[in-house]
Design an enzyme around this catalytic site. Structure first.
Site, PDB file in Angstrom:
ATOM      1  N   SER A 149      -4.947  20.305 -31.754  1.00  0.00           N
ATOM      2  CA  SER A 149      -3.784  21.073 -31.311  1.00  0.00           C
ATOM      3  C   SER A 149      -4.150  22.533 -31.109  1.00  0.00           C
ATOM      4  CB  SER A 149      -2.710  20.969 -32.398  1.00  0.00           C
ATOM      5  OG  SER A 149      -1.685  21.901 -32.183  1.00  0.00           O
ATOM      6  N   ASN A 163       1.520  22.528 -25.150  1.00  0.00           N
ATOM      7  CA  ASN A 163       2.877  22.033 -25.470  1.00  0.00           C
ATOM      8  C   ASN A 163       3.280  20.874 -24.550  1.00  0.00           C
ATOM      9  OD1 ASN A 163       2.690  24.788 -26.664  1.00  0.00           O
ATOM     10  ND2 ASN A 163       4.785  24.353 -27.258  1.00  0.00           N
ATOM     11  N   SER A 184       5.962   4.881 -38.358  1.00  0.00           N
ATOM     12  CA  SER A 184       6.624   5.849 -39.241  1.00  0.00           C
ATOM     13  C   SER A 184       7.375   6.895 -38.420  1.00  0.00           C
ATOM     14  CB  SER A 184       5.600   6.532 -40.153  1.00  0.00           C
ATOM     15  OG  SER A 184       4.593   7.155 -39.379  1.00  0.00           O
ATOM     16  N   ASN A 185       6.930   7.122 -37.181  1.00  0.00           N
ATOM     17  CA  ASN A 185       7.643   8.090 -36.339  1.00  0.00           C
ATOM     18  C   ASN A 185       7.826   7.540 -34.925  1.00  0.00           C
ATOM     19  OD1 ASN A 185       8.898  10.656 -36.075  1.00  0.00           O
ATOM     20  ND2 ASN A 185       7.117  11.414 -34.958  1.00  0.00           N
ATOM     21  N   TYR A 214      -0.041  21.313 -41.725  1.00  0.00           N
ATOM     22  CA  TYR A 214      -0.274  20.464 -40.548  1.00  0.00           C
ATOM     23  C   TYR A 214      -1.488  20.967 -39.758  1.00  0.00           C
ATOM     24  CZ  TYR A 214      -0.059  18.921 -35.740  1.00  0.00           C
ATOM     25  OH  TYR A 214      -0.414  18.431 -34.511  1.00  0.00           O
ATOM     26  N   ILE A 219       2.754  10.704 -27.147  1.00  0.00           N
ATOM     27  CA  ILE A 219       1.592  10.892 -26.265  1.00  0.00           C
ATOM     28  C   ILE A 219       0.812   9.581 -26.148  1.00  0.00           C
ATOM     29  CG2 ILE A 219      -0.479  12.282 -25.845  1.00  0.00           C
ATOM     30  CD1 ILE A 219       0.823  14.450 -27.686  1.00  0.00           C
ATOM     31  N   GLY A 271       3.556   6.225 -30.356  1.00  0.00           N
ATOM     32  CA  GLY A 271       4.178   7.554 -30.329  1.00  0.00           C
ATOM     33  C   GLY A 271       4.288   8.120 -28.920  1.00  0.00           C
ATOM     34  N   LYS A 274      -5.582  19.462 -38.907  1.00  0.00           N
ATOM     35  CA  LYS A 274      -6.276  19.377 -37.607  1.00  0.00           C
ATOM     36  C   LYS A 274      -7.625  20.105 -37.678  1.00  0.00           C
ATOM     37  CE  LYS A 274      -3.268  16.958 -35.385  1.00  0.00           C
ATOM     38  NZ  LYS A 274      -3.570  15.544 -35.153  1.00  0.00           N
TER      39      LYS A 274
HETATM   40  P1  NAD Z   1       4.171  10.917 -32.523  1.00  0.00           P
HETATM   41  O1  NAD Z   1       4.693  11.161 -33.896  1.00  0.00           O
HETATM   42  O2  NAD Z   1       5.125  10.569 -31.451  1.00  0.00           O
HETATM   43  O3  NAD Z   1       3.016   9.832 -32.566  1.00  0.00           O
HETATM   44  C1  NAD Z   1       2.185   9.648 -33.689  1.00  0.00           C
HETATM   45  C2  NAD Z   1       2.162   8.171 -33.998  1.00  0.00           C
HETATM   46  O4  NAD Z   1       1.325   7.952 -35.139  1.00  0.00           O
HETATM   47  C3  NAD Z   1       3.539   7.605 -34.349  1.00  0.00           C
HETATM   48  O5  NAD Z   1       3.751   6.437 -33.587  1.00  0.00           O
HETATM   49  C4  NAD Z   1       3.443   7.288 -35.829  1.00  0.00           C
HETATM   50  O6  NAD Z   1       4.252   6.185 -36.189  1.00  0.00           O
HETATM   51  C5  NAD Z   1       1.958   7.000 -35.987  1.00  0.00           C
HETATM   52  N1  NAD Z   1       1.424   7.207 -37.323  1.00  0.00           N
HETATM   53  C6  NAD Z   1       1.573   8.271 -38.156  1.00  0.00           C
HETATM   54  N2  NAD Z   1       0.904   8.070 -39.293  1.00  0.00           N
HETATM   55  C7  NAD Z   1       0.302   6.851 -39.197  1.00  0.00           C
HETATM   56  C8  NAD Z   1      -0.519   6.084 -40.050  1.00  0.00           C
HETATM   57  N3  NAD Z   1      -0.859   6.513 -41.263  1.00  0.00           N
HETATM   58  N4  NAD Z   1      -0.967   4.887 -39.619  1.00  0.00           N
HETATM   59  C9  NAD Z   1      -0.617   4.421 -38.401  1.00  0.00           C
HETATM   60  N5  NAD Z   1       0.173   5.094 -37.553  1.00  0.00           N
HETATM   61  C10 NAD Z   1       0.619   6.305 -37.943  1.00  0.00           C
HETATM   62  O7  NAD Z   1       3.353  12.241 -32.111  1.00  0.00           O
HETATM   63  P2  NAD Z   1       2.756  12.661 -30.712  1.00  0.00           P
HETATM   64  O8  NAD Z   1       3.530  13.822 -30.214  1.00  0.00           O
HETATM   65  O9  NAD Z   1       2.548  11.486 -29.843  1.00  0.00           O
HETATM   66  O10 NAD Z   1       1.337  13.228 -31.194  1.00  0.00           O
HETATM   67  C11 NAD Z   1       0.171  12.441 -31.205  1.00  0.00           C
HETATM   68  C12 NAD Z   1      -0.949  13.241 -31.822  1.00  0.00           C
HETATM   69  O11 NAD Z   1      -1.117  14.459 -31.102  1.00  0.00           O
HETATM   70  C13 NAD Z   1      -0.693  13.643 -33.279  1.00  0.00           C
HETATM   71  O12 NAD Z   1      -1.908  13.567 -33.979  1.00  0.00           O
HETATM   72  C14 NAD Z   1      -0.233  15.080 -33.160  1.00  0.00           C
HETATM   73  O13 NAD Z   1      -0.537  15.816 -34.325  1.00  0.00           O
HETATM   74  C15 NAD Z   1      -1.048  15.568 -31.978  1.00  0.00           C
HETATM   75  N6  NAD Z   1      -0.423  16.695 -31.263  1.00  0.00           N
HETATM   76  C16 NAD Z   1       0.851  16.592 -30.807  1.00  0.00           C
HETATM   77  C17 NAD Z   1       1.442  17.669 -30.155  1.00  0.00           C
HETATM   78  C18 NAD Z   1       2.863  17.619 -29.676  1.00  0.00           C
HETATM   79  O14 NAD Z   1       3.446  18.680 -29.443  1.00  0.00           O
HETATM   80  N7  NAD Z   1       3.459  16.452 -29.501  1.00  0.00           N
HETATM   81  C19 NAD Z   1       0.713  18.843 -29.943  1.00  0.00           C
HETATM   82  C20 NAD Z   1      -0.613  18.899 -30.414  1.00  0.00           C
HETATM   83  C21 NAD Z   1      -1.171  17.818 -31.072  1.00  0.00           C
HETATM   84  C1  WQD Z   2       8.253  26.530 -28.136  1.00  0.00           C
HETATM   85  C2  WQD Z   2       8.990  27.860 -27.995  1.00  0.00           C
HETATM   86  C3  WQD Z   2       9.910  28.636 -30.065  1.00  0.00           C
HETATM   87  C4  WQD Z   2      12.843  25.401 -30.529  1.00  0.00           C
HETATM   88  C5  WQD Z   2       4.771  23.263 -31.833  1.00  0.00           C
HETATM   89  C6  WQD Z   2       3.799  23.181 -32.980  1.00  0.00           C
HETATM   90  C7  WQD Z   2       2.404  23.001 -32.454  1.00  0.00           C
HETATM   91  C8  WQD Z   2       2.311  21.827 -31.490  1.00  0.00           C
HETATM   92  C9  WQD Z   2       3.374  21.882 -30.439  1.00  0.00           C
HETATM   93  C10 WQD Z   2       1.589  19.882 -32.690  1.00  0.00           C
HETATM   94  C11 WQD Z   2       8.715  28.827 -29.149  1.00  0.00           C
HETATM   95  C12 WQD Z   2      11.020  28.320 -29.082  1.00  0.00           C
HETATM   96  C13 WQD Z   2      11.823  26.208 -30.055  1.00  0.00           C
HETATM   97  C14 WQD Z   2      14.165  25.883 -30.554  1.00  0.00           C
HETATM   98  C15 WQD Z   2      13.384  27.960 -29.622  1.00  0.00           C
HETATM   99  N1  WQD Z   2       2.507  20.579 -32.155  1.00  0.00           N
HETATM  100  N2  WQD Z   2      12.101  27.472 -29.614  1.00  0.00           N
HETATM  101  N3  WQD Z   2      14.392  27.149 -30.088  1.00  0.00           N
HETATM  102  O1  WQD Z   2       6.100  26.095 -31.725  1.00  0.00           O
HETATM  103  O2  WQD Z   2       4.823  26.298 -29.554  1.00  0.00           O
HETATM  104  O3  WQD Z   2       4.435  24.381 -31.020  1.00  0.00           O
HETATM  105  O4  WQD Z   2       4.660  22.073 -31.047  1.00  0.00           O
HETATM  106  O5  WQD Z   2       0.432  20.161 -32.798  1.00  0.00           O
HETATM  107  O6  WQD Z   2       1.574  22.828 -33.564  1.00  0.00           O
HETATM  108  O7  WQD Z   2       3.888  24.376 -33.744  1.00  0.00           O
HETATM  109  O8  WQD Z   2       6.536  24.497 -29.788  1.00  0.00           O
HETATM  110  O9  WQD Z   2       8.554  23.551 -28.749  1.00  0.00           O
HETATM  111  O10 WQD Z   2       8.630  24.226 -31.184  1.00  0.00           O
HETATM  112  O11 WQD Z   2       8.514  25.993 -29.431  1.00  0.00           O
HETATM  113  O12 WQD Z   2      13.647  29.092 -29.243  1.00  0.00           O
HETATM  114  O13 WQD Z   2      15.125  25.213 -30.993  1.00  0.00           O
HETATM  115  O14 WQD Z   2      10.394  27.598 -28.051  1.00  0.00           O
HETATM  116  O15 WQD Z   2      10.219  29.763 -30.842  1.00  0.00           O
HETATM  117  O16 WQD Z   2       8.711  30.112 -28.607  1.00  0.00           O
HETATM  118  P1  WQD Z   2       5.496  25.444 -30.569  1.00  0.00           P
HETATM  119  P2  WQD Z   2       8.114  24.474 -29.809  1.00  0.00           P
END
Ligand code: NAD
Ligand code: WQD
Length: 360
Positions: free
Chosen positions: A124, A178, A34-35, A148, A12, A10, A152
Site C-alpha cells: 500500500s 486509492n 471475514s470481510n 495496519y 480487489i 474481496g 505491510k
Molecule cells: P478486502 O477486505 O475486500 O479483501 C481482502 C480479503 O481477504 C477478504 O475477502 C477477506 O475475507 C480475506 N481475508 C482476510 N483475512 C484472511 C485470512 N486470514 N484468510 C483468508 N482470507 C482472509 O480488501 P481489498 O480492498 O480487496 O484489499 C486487498 C488487499 O490489498 C489487502 O491486503 C489490502 O490491505 C490491500 N490494499 C487495499 C487497498 C484499498 O484501498 N482497498 C489499498 C492498498 C492496499
Molecule cells: C481519501 C480522502 C480523507 C472519508 C486509505 C488508507 C490507505 C489505503 C487506502 C489500504 C482523504 C477524505 C475520506 C470521508 C473524507 N488502504 N475523506 N471523508 O485515507 O487516502 O487511504 O485507503 O492500504 O492505507 O489509509 O483513503 O478514501 O479514506 O480518504 O473527507 O468520509 O478523503 O481525509 O483526504 P486514504 P480514504
C-alpha cells in the site's frame, strides 16, 4: 497455469480474478470471508462463464494451506488476504499482526515447501507515511503511522529477506494508491461492512440515500481547495496491473516493487464534483476537522510500472465515479440480498453453481 489467489472474494481480488480468468489462467481461491461474501465469486464466475475452485478457510490454517497446495497445480500466488482498516488496526493491533503477518508467514512457508516461489503481494502507498514531496516514487523513504501500515512494511521486509536467502524467489510488491470504481457490469464492486471508512464508498452511500451527508475531513490543507488530495485508480486498471506483475514474476526472479497509481491527484471537493457531474446526484457535505493520520497530498510516480511492466492506468475519474455509482445503485445492500441464494458457503456445490466452495 494455476494461480492461487488469497483473499480472492474481496474487492480487489474479485476484480483481478475476472481478468485472470479472461486471460486463460486457472484460479484457486482461499478466503475466510471475514470481510467478503462468496456471492462475489459466484458473480465473477457468472461474468466470465468460468469455474473457480474456492477454499473457505483462513491462511492461518497451516494444514488447510497444505491441502490446497496438495490438491492443485499452483504456479504462482497473488496474495490479497489481510485485514485493511487503519482505525481498527489501532484498536486491535494483535489481530492485525496475527492475521496479516502470521498468515503471510504460513503462506510463504507452505509455498517454500511446495517449491512455488512466485508471488505478487498487495502492499500500500501507506508505507510512504508522510511523504516529503509528490509525486512519490518507489525509492522514497518508508515510514508508517499505524499497525495496519506496519504489517505491510514488515511483510515487504520479510519478502526482501526471503529473496536474499534464496534467490530463486520471484516477487512483485505492488503499492496501491486509492482503488475505487467497479466492474463495468455493475455486478461486482466494493462492499464495505457498516459505515465506510473510505471516501468514495461513503459518497455512494450518501447518493443512494443510506447516509445523510458526507463529512469532509479537513478544509485547511495546503492544497488547491484546502481538502486532501489522493491518487484514485480504477480497480480494473489495478487488476490489470496484477496480470502484468504476474507475467514479470513468472519470467524473472528478484524482488521488484511498483507503485500502482495514475500519477494524478484529485481533492475531496473535486471528487464530490466529479461524482455529482457524472452521476447527476447532489452530495450534501460539511467540512469538519482533519482526520488524524491523514496526509495532505499523496499521488504516485507511476513511471517504473510503465517502463518495467508495460502497465499504466487508462480509466479517468468520470469512469471511476460512474462505475462506483453503477455498482452501488444496482446493489444498494451490496452482496447481502443475494447471499441466501447460496446454499451454504460451507458446502461443496456443483451443477447450478460454477464455483465449488470447499470447507477445510
Ligand atoms: P478486502 O477486505 O475486500 O479483501 C481482502 C480479503 O481477504 C477478504 O475477502 C477477506 O475475507 C480475506 N481475508 C482476510 N483475512 C484472511 C485470512 N486470514 N484468510 C483468508 N482470507 C482472509 O480488501 P481489498 O480492498 O480487496 O484489499 C486487498 C488487499 O490489498 C489487502 O491486503 C489490502 O490491505 C490491500 N490494499 C487495499 C487497498 C484499498 O484501498 N482497498 C489499498 C492498498 C492496499
Ligand atoms: C481519501 C480522502 C480523507 C472519508 C486509505 C488508507 C490507505 C489505503 C487506502 C489500504 C482523504 C477524505 C475520506 C470521508 C473524507 N488502504 N475523506 N471523508 O485515507 O487516502 O487511504 O485507503 O492500504 O492505507 O489509509 O483513503 O478514501 O479514506 O480518504 O473527507 O468520509 O478523503 O481525509 O483526504 P486514504 P480514504
Amino acid at each position: 497455469m494455476g494461480i492461487l489467489v488469497t483473499g480472492g472474494a474481496g474487492y480487489i481480488g474479485s476484480h483481478t480474478i475476472v481478468e485472470l480468468l479472461n486471460s486463460g489462467y486457472e484460479v484457486i481461491v482461499v478466503d475466510n470471508f471475514s470481510n467478503s461474501s462468496p456471492e462475489s465469486l459466484r458473480r465473477v464466475s457468472e461474468i466470465t462463464g468460468q469455474r473457480i475452485m474456492v477454499y473457505n478457510m483462513s491462511i492461518l490454517e497451516r494444514d488447510g494451506l497444505e491441502k490446497v497446495f496438495n490438491e492443485n497445480n499452483i504456479h504462482a500466488v497473488i496474495h490479497f488476504a489481510g485485514l485493511k482498516a487503519v482505525g481498527e488496526s489501532v484498536a486491535i493491533p494483535l489481530q492485525y499482526y496475527q492475521n496479516n503477518i502470521t498468515g503471510t508467514l504460513n503462506l510463504l512457508e507452505t509455498m517454500q515447501k511446495y517449491n512455488v516461489k512466485r508471488l505478487v503481494f498487495s502492499s500500500s502507498a501507506t508505507v510512504y507515511g508522510f511523504p516529503e514531496s509528490v509525486p512519490i516514487s518507489e525509492d522514497f523513504p518508508l515510514s508508517v503511522t499505524n499497525p495496519y501500515g506496519r504489517t505491510k512494511l514488515m511483510i515487504e521486509e520479510i519478502l526482501g529477506d526471503l529473496f536474499i536467502a534464496d534467490n530463486e524467489w520471484s516477487i512483485s510488491i505492488l503499492r496501491y494508491f486509492n482503488p475505487i470504481g467497479a466492474h463495468s457490469s455493475g455486478r461486482i464492486g466494493e462492499d464495505p461492512k457498516g459505515i465506510p471508512n473510505n471516501l468514495v464508498p461513503f459518497i455512494t452511500r450518501v447518493a443512494v440515500g443510506e447516509l445523510k451527508e458526507l463529512t469532509i475531513f479537513g478544509g485547511d490543507y495546503p492544497t488547491k481547495d484546502g481538502t486532501g488530495v489522493r491518487d484514485y485508480i480504477h480497480v480494473v486498471d489495478l487488476a490489470l496491473g496484477h496480470l502484468k506483475a504476474l507475467e514479470k514474476t513468472v519470467s524473472t526472479p528478484g524482488v521488484n516493487t511498483y507503485n500502482l497509481g495514475t500519477g494524478k491527484g484529485y481533492s475531496v471537493l473535486e471528487m464530490v464534483e466529479a461524482f455529482e457531474n457524472t452521476c447527476g446526484i447532489k452530495i450534501p457535505y460539511t467540512i469538519a476537522q482533519r482526520r488524524p493520520g491523514d496526509v495532505a497530498v499523496c499521488y504516485a510516480d507511476p513511471i517504473k510500472a510503465k517502463q518495467e511492466l508495460g502497465w499504466g492506468a487508462d480509466k479517468g475519474i468520470e469512469e471511476m465515479c460512474r462505475d462506483s455509482w453503477e455498482w452501488q445503485a444496482k446493489n444498494p445492500n451490496g452482496y447481502e440480498v443475494n447471499i441466501k441464494n447460496i446454499e451454504s458457503p460451507h458446502l461443496s456445490t456443483s451443477g447450478d453453481f460454477l464455483i465449488k466452495v470447499n470447507s477445510i
